[in-house]
Design a protein around this motif. Structure first.
Motif, PDB file in Angstrom:
ATOM      1  N   LYS A  82     -11.957  -9.095   5.577  1.00 10.36           N
ATOM      2  CA  LYS A  82     -11.989  -8.267   6.778  1.00 10.36           C
ATOM      3  C   LYS A  82     -10.637  -8.315   7.488  1.00 10.36           C
ATOM      4  O   LYS A  82     -10.165  -7.299   8.014  1.00 10.36           O
ATOM      5  CB  LYS A  82     -13.102  -8.762   7.714  1.00 10.36           C
ATOM      6  N   ASN A  83     -10.018  -9.495   7.451  1.00  8.38           N
ATOM      7  CA  ASN A  83      -8.725  -9.664   8.126  1.00  8.38           C
ATOM      8  C   ASN A  83      -7.565  -9.074   7.335  1.00  8.38           C
ATOM      9  O   ASN A  83      -6.467  -8.937   7.878  1.00  8.38           O
ATOM     10  CB  ASN A  83      -8.467 -11.149   8.381  1.00  8.38           C
ATOM     11  N   SER A  84      -7.788  -8.762   6.052  1.00  9.24           N
ATOM     12  CA  SER A  84      -6.690  -8.231   5.236  1.00  9.24           C
ATOM     13  C   SER A  84      -6.975  -6.806   4.786  1.00  9.24           C
ATOM     14  O   SER A  84      -6.516  -6.372   3.741  1.00  9.24           O
ATOM     15  CB  SER A  84      -6.454  -9.129   4.008  1.00  9.24           C
ATOM     16  N   ARG A  85      -7.741  -6.098   5.577  1.00 13.83           N
ATOM     17  CA  ARG A  85      -8.035  -4.696   5.276  1.00 13.83           C
ATOM     18  C   ARG A  85      -6.792  -3.841   5.558  1.00 13.83           C
ATOM     19  O   ARG A  85      -5.831  -4.296   6.187  1.00 13.83           O
ATOM     20  CB  ARG A  85      -9.212  -4.209   6.123  1.00 13.83           C
ATOM     21  N   LEU A  86      -6.835  -2.602   5.117  1.00 11.88           N
ATOM     22  CA  LEU A  86      -5.710  -1.702   5.340  1.00 11.88           C
ATOM     23  C   LEU A  86      -5.401  -1.547   6.820  1.00 11.88           C
ATOM     24  O   LEU A  86      -6.311  -1.464   7.651  1.00 11.88           O
ATOM     25  CB  LEU A  86      -6.007  -0.331   4.727  1.00 11.88           C
ATOM     26  N   GLN A  87      -4.131  -1.525   7.142  1.00 11.29           N
ATOM     27  CA  GLN A  87      -3.591  -1.390   8.498  1.00 11.29           C
ATOM     28  C   GLN A  87      -3.719  -2.662   9.349  1.00 11.29           C
ATOM     29  O   GLN A  87      -3.281  -2.698  10.478  1.00 11.29           O
ATOM     30  CB  GLN A  87      -4.213  -0.203   9.241  1.00 11.29           C
ATOM     31  N   ALA A  88      -4.321  -3.701   8.780  1.00 15.14           N
ATOM     32  CA  ALA A  88      -4.373  -4.987   9.487  1.00 15.14           C
ATOM     33  C   ALA A  88      -3.060  -5.732   9.229  1.00 15.14           C
ATOM     34  O   ALA A  88      -2.351  -5.470   8.256  1.00 15.14           O
ATOM     35  CB  ALA A  88      -5.551  -5.818   8.996  1.00 15.14           C
ATOM     36  N   GLN A 113       6.962  -4.387   9.006  1.00 16.60           N
ATOM     37  CA  GLN A 113       6.381  -5.061  10.171  1.00 16.60           C
ATOM     38  C   GLN A 113       5.242  -6.001   9.793  1.00 16.60           C
ATOM     39  O   GLN A 113       4.634  -6.623  10.662  1.00 16.60           O
ATOM     40  CB  GLN A 113       5.867  -4.024  11.174  1.00 16.60           C
ATOM     41  N   GLY A 114       4.925  -6.102   8.512  1.00 18.42           N
ATOM     42  CA  GLY A 114       3.883  -7.022   8.070  1.00 18.42           C
ATOM     43  C   GLY A 114       2.486  -6.445   8.071  1.00 18.42           C
ATOM     44  O   GLY A 114       1.512  -7.189   7.935  1.00 18.42           O
ATOM     45  N   LYS A 115       2.348  -5.121   8.185  1.00 20.63           N
ATOM     46  CA  LYS A 115       1.033  -4.490   8.138  1.00 20.63           C
ATOM     47  C   LYS A 115       0.684  -4.105   6.701  1.00 20.63           C
ATOM     48  O   LYS A 115       1.545  -3.659   5.933  1.00 20.63           O
ATOM     49  CB  LYS A 115       0.980  -3.250   9.027  1.00 20.63           C
ATOM     50  N   ILE A 116      -0.580  -4.278   6.354  1.00 21.35           N
ATOM     51  CA  ILE A 116      -1.032  -3.958   5.000  1.00 21.35           C
ATOM     52  C   ILE A 116      -1.134  -2.448   4.843  1.00 21.35           C
ATOM     53  O   ILE A 116      -1.869  -1.784   5.580  1.00 21.35           O
ATOM     54  CB  ILE A 116      -2.393  -4.627   4.705  1.00 21.35           C
ATOM     55  N   ILE A 117      -0.382  -1.900   3.880  1.00 16.47           N
ATOM     56  CA  ILE A 117      -0.340  -0.450   3.700  1.00 16.47           C
ATOM     57  C   ILE A 117      -0.948   0.000   2.370  1.00 16.47           C
ATOM     58  O   ILE A 117      -1.145   1.193   2.147  1.00 16.47           O
ATOM     59  CB  ILE A 117       1.105   0.087   3.818  1.00 16.47           C
ATOM     60  N   ALA A 118      -1.254  -0.948   1.486  1.00 15.14           N
ATOM     61  CA  ALA A 118      -1.898  -0.602   0.210  1.00 15.14           C
ATOM     62  C   ALA A 118      -2.529  -1.856  -0.378  1.00 15.14           C
ATOM     63  O   ALA A 118      -2.058  -2.977  -0.142  1.00 15.14           O
ATOM     64  CB  ALA A 118      -0.896  -0.003  -0.769  1.00 15.14           C
ATOM     65  N   ARG A 119      -3.616  -1.638  -1.139  1.00 14.88           N
ATOM     66  CA  ARG A 119      -4.303  -2.739  -1.809  1.00 14.88           C
ATOM     67  C   ARG A 119      -4.749  -2.287  -3.192  1.00 14.88           C
ATOM     68  O   ARG A 119      -5.138  -1.141  -3.394  1.00 14.88           O
ATOM     69  CB  ARG A 119      -5.551  -3.180  -1.030  1.00 14.88           C
ATOM     70  N   ASP A 120      -4.690  -3.220  -4.142  1.00 12.60           N
ATOM     71  CA  ASP A 120      -5.287  -3.043  -5.467  1.00 12.60           C
ATOM     72  C   ASP A 120      -4.958  -1.697  -6.104  1.00 12.60           C
ATOM     73  O   ASP A 120      -5.844  -0.911  -6.466  1.00 12.60           O
ATOM     74  CB  ASP A 120      -6.795  -3.252  -5.392  1.00 12.60           C
TER      75      ASP A 120
END
Length: 337
Positions: free
Chosen positions: A198-204, A315-322
């Protein structure tokens, strides 16, 4: 009296002979046969600590046998050469058998214990459902069997590590299961995983972390600041993940000032990780703590598959996963241009 003694002796010998056919004491035995698979090996690991590291199962003429000492009921994951996985539930003194066709691995049957046979029946039923129908069927099984080891596996597979996970439903089911089985350590870990995901979802924002790489150097968030950062999981025995590492190496050579990489090796043996890293010239921080999916860093970052990929912006925001393996270079290069 003599006849009785002889009878008792024969009975004892018979019991010994019968007992020798199955696993002894705390040992669990897995055997089987797969058609259309002549020779090779499977890998086996345990997501709940039933094994330390990774074992191999040799296959000859389509037949295989594997025996391991276990002290309690544990989950084993069999990794086939095409990287698909099959779960097997192991218990002390039990024996199970796998049968099927290597070209239709989804339809293999597992017999020998109630749990394995029950999951086989569920799997056969799920195979007939459409993708939108599957989550509801799995949730219903979990609700009806909240204390089963099968339900723990299903929660992980369909709501935590699925390609399209449902963390909200996963948390609901985990709470229901914990209420029925509050002392289950694996469930507690899954609950933490759900929180990490939940804490590493997109835009987090990427969770703050600090660890040590295989060369003993500190590795943390600061390495990713001001650049596009990519964190991946890989293993020496998983071709898809090692191929991704090679693609990332190409990108790093092309964009040395724009791209920062951290890779988490999921091998149980740090020596194998170091050997492969040197061979493939992976010249960035490689983390390998030998804890596989129980690694605190893996759980903190919500990386529960091999391979897994997380991309963060400057800025350290998650912009893509898997990202799909075939699109890794193209998708990451979009952020670098």
């Amino acid at each position: 009296m003599r006849r009785l003694a002889i009878h008792c002796w024969l009975l004892a010998v018979g019991c010994l002979l019968l007992g020798s056919c199955g696993p002894e004491g705390d040992k669990f035995r897995l055997s089987g046969r797969l058609r259309n698979f002549n020779q090779g090996e499977f890998l086996v690991y345990s997501p709940d600590g039933g094994l330390v590291g990774i074992d191999t199962i040799k296959v000859r003429d389509g037949r295989f046998s594997y025996e391991k000492e276990v002290r309690k009921e544990v989950t084993l994951m069999i990794v086939f050469p095409n990287f698909s996985e099959q779960v097997v539930f192991a218990a002390p003194g039990e024996e199970v058998e796998i049968k099927g066709d290597a070209t239709h691995l989804k339809e293999v049957s597992i017999k020998g214990t109630d749990e394995n046979e029950e999951l086989t029946k569920l799997r056969m039923r799920v195979n007939k459902l459409t993708p939108p129908e599957i989550p509801a069927a799995i949730a219903q099984f979990i609700e009806e069997n909240p204390t089963s080891i099968i339900s723990i596996y299903l929660l992980d597979k369909y709501f935590v590590t699925a390609k399209t996970p449902d963390y909200v439903e996963g948390q609901r089911l985990a709470a229901l299961m914990l209420k029925a089985n509050p002392d289950n350590g694996r469930l507690r870990k899954l609950e933490k995983q759900l929180e990490g995901l939940k804490n590493s979802r997109l835009q987090a924002s990427l969770p703050v972390f600090s660890t040590t790489d295989i060369n003993g150097k500190k590795t943390d968030n600061s390495l990713l600041k001001g650049k596009i950062g990519v964190i991946t999981t890989w293993a020496t025995w998983n071709y898809q993940s090692t191929d991704i590492q090679r693609k990332l190496r190409k990108l790093q050579k092309k964009y040395p000032e724009k791209l920062s990489l951290i890779s988490i090796c999921m091998d149980g043996d740090k020596r194998e990780c170091r050997k492969r890293s040197d061979h493939d010239s992976l010249l960035w921080p490689i983390v390998c703590d030998g804890q596989l999916f129980q690694s605190p860093l893996v759980q903190q970052l919500g990386l529960f598959e091999i391979p897994s990929i997380v991309v963060v912006d400057k800025q350290g925001k998650i912009i893509a996963r898997d990202i799909e393996q075939n699109n890794v270079e193209q998708e990451i290069e979009k952020f670098l241009k």
